[in-house]
Design a protein around this motif. Structure first.
Motif, PDB file in Angstrom:
ATOM      1  N   TYR A 151       0.795  -1.224   0.000  1.00  0.00           N
ATOM      2  CA  TYR A 151       0.000   0.000   0.000  1.00  0.00           C
ATOM      3  C   TYR A 151       0.832   1.282   0.000  1.00  0.00           C
ATOM      4  O   TYR A 151       0.366   2.348  -0.427  1.00  0.00           O
ATOM      5  N   CYS A 170      -9.694  -0.488   0.462  1.00  0.00           N
ATOM      6  CA  CYS A 170     -10.371  -0.715   1.742  1.00  0.00           C
ATOM      7  C   CYS A 170     -10.978  -2.107   1.818  1.00  0.00           C
ATOM      8  O   CYS A 170     -11.481  -2.638   0.824  1.00  0.00           O
ATOM      9  N   ILE A 171     -10.946  -2.682   2.996  1.00  0.00           N
ATOM     10  CA  ILE A 171     -11.569  -3.992   3.210  1.00  0.00           C
ATOM     11  C   ILE A 171     -13.080  -3.879   3.032  1.00  0.00           C
ATOM     12  O   ILE A 171     -13.713  -4.728   2.402  1.00  0.00           O
ATOM     13  N   LYS A 182      -6.766   3.910   8.365  1.00  0.00           N
ATOM     14  CA  LYS A 182      -6.006   3.154   9.348  1.00  0.00           C
ATOM     15  C   LYS A 182      -5.539   1.860   8.683  1.00  0.00           C
ATOM     16  O   LYS A 182      -6.267   1.282   7.881  1.00  0.00           O
ATOM     17  N   LYS A 183      -4.354   1.414   9.026  1.00  0.00           N
ATOM     18  CA  LYS A 183      -3.774   0.244   8.366  1.00  0.00           C
ATOM     19  C   LYS A 183      -4.671  -0.982   8.480  1.00  0.00           C
ATOM     20  O   LYS A 183      -4.731  -1.815   7.562  1.00  0.00           O
ATOM     21  N   SER A 184      -5.402  -1.087   9.590  1.00  0.00           N
ATOM     22  CA  SER A 184      -6.278  -2.239   9.800  1.00  0.00           C
ATOM     23  C   SER A 184      -7.511  -2.199   8.908  1.00  0.00           C
ATOM     24  O   SER A 184      -8.215  -3.202   8.775  1.00  0.00           O
ATOM     25  N   MET A 185      -7.755  -1.062   8.254  1.00  0.00           N
ATOM     26  CA  MET A 185      -8.957  -0.893   7.432  1.00  0.00           C
ATOM     27  C   MET A 185      -8.708  -1.193   5.953  1.00  0.00           C
ATOM     28  O   MET A 185      -9.649  -1.228   5.169  1.00  0.00           O
ATOM     29  N   TYR A 187      -6.276  -3.327   2.697  1.00  0.00           N
ATOM     30  CA  TYR A 187      -5.422  -4.452   2.325  1.00  0.00           C
ATOM     31  C   TYR A 187      -3.998  -3.923   2.190  1.00  0.00           C
ATOM     32  O   TYR A 187      -3.757  -2.920   1.517  1.00  0.00           O
ATOM     33  N   THR A 188      -3.056  -4.559   2.829  1.00  0.00           N
ATOM     34  CA  THR A 188      -1.673  -4.072   2.810  1.00  0.00           C
ATOM     35  C   THR A 188      -0.792  -4.834   1.823  1.00  0.00           C
ATOM     36  O   THR A 188       0.277  -4.359   1.449  1.00  0.00           O
TER      37      THR A 188
END
Length: 238
Positions: A151, A170-171, A182-185, A187-188
């Protein structure tokens, strides 16, 4: 002179194989066109080993269809020259397919490198070309990835804010979800790696299909040679 005895059975089986050849030819052409479409979306039109692969697949499919037609005419008329031509051409197709398989294996890293380089090149046009944006968004949604390598690639795109990625990363995709993310939101994982994983998962299906086609072609060569021998024996008797 019509073939007799067991050769009638061989002739019938050859007809069945010829139908299989036609199906394989159509399948190869469809695969080649699909691969070409995918490469056109992500890889530039430079002449490279990777870009030539779908052209070779389409050419082999078209040639196989033509060879199947020649074999059908030869078997129907029991023509020695046509059947000999069919056997020779079918052998050549097998050699080309083996060469393509070897080339695909040898240049696999080159193709991945091209894909990575050109994916990043297309990313530079994301904010400038709506068509490019739609293609990249589609890839990122389909393969649940973001950027070429990861990302952070989007940080290098001119006009793209440092704290922003496309919403397709985004997920849970919503309008504006890629801004102040936010990184948790998101796909990296990068798309090059994600697509590579998908290809490796499906490579067994491709290998099985290739072995099936090769088996059919070997049977075709064997049956055509038997029929050629029978036709030649009939001419000698006459």
């Amino acid at each position: 002179m019509a073939v007799e005895g067991g050769m009638k059975c061989v002739k019938f089986l050859l007809y069945v194989l010829l139908l299989a050849f036609c199906a394989c030819a159509v399948g190869l052409i469809a695969i080649g066109v699909a691969v070409q479409v995918v490469l056109n979306q992500t890889i530039t039109h430079e002449t490279t080993p990777g870009s030539l692969l779908p052209v070779v697949i389409i050419a082999v499919g078209a040639f196989l269809f033509l060879v199947a037609f020649v074999g059908c005419c030869g078997a129907c008329k029991e023509n020695y020259c046509l059947m000999t031509t069919f056997a020779i051409f079918l052998s050549l197709i097998m050699l080309v397919e083996v060469a393509v398989a070897i080339a695909g294996y040898v240049f696999r890293d080159k193709v991945e490198s091209e894909f990575n380089k050109n994916f990043q090149r297309q990313m530079q046009n994301y904010l400038k070309d709506n068509k490019t944006a739609l293609v990249l968004d589609g890839w990122q949604k389909e393969f649940k990835c973001c950027g070429a390598n990861n990302y952070t690639d989007w940080e290098n795109i001119t006009g793209m804010a440092k704290d922003r990625v496309p919403d397709s990363c985004c997920i849970n995709v919503t309008v504006g979800c890629g801004t102040d993310f936010k990184k948790s939101m998101i796909y990296t994982q990068g798309c090059v790696e994600s697509i590579g994983i998908w290809l490796r998962k499906n490579i067994l299906l491709v290998a099985a299909a290739a072995l099936g086609i090769a088996f059919v072609e070997v049977l075709g060569i064997i049956f055509s040679c038997c029929l050629v021998k029978s036709i030649r024996s009939g001419y000698e008797v006459m």
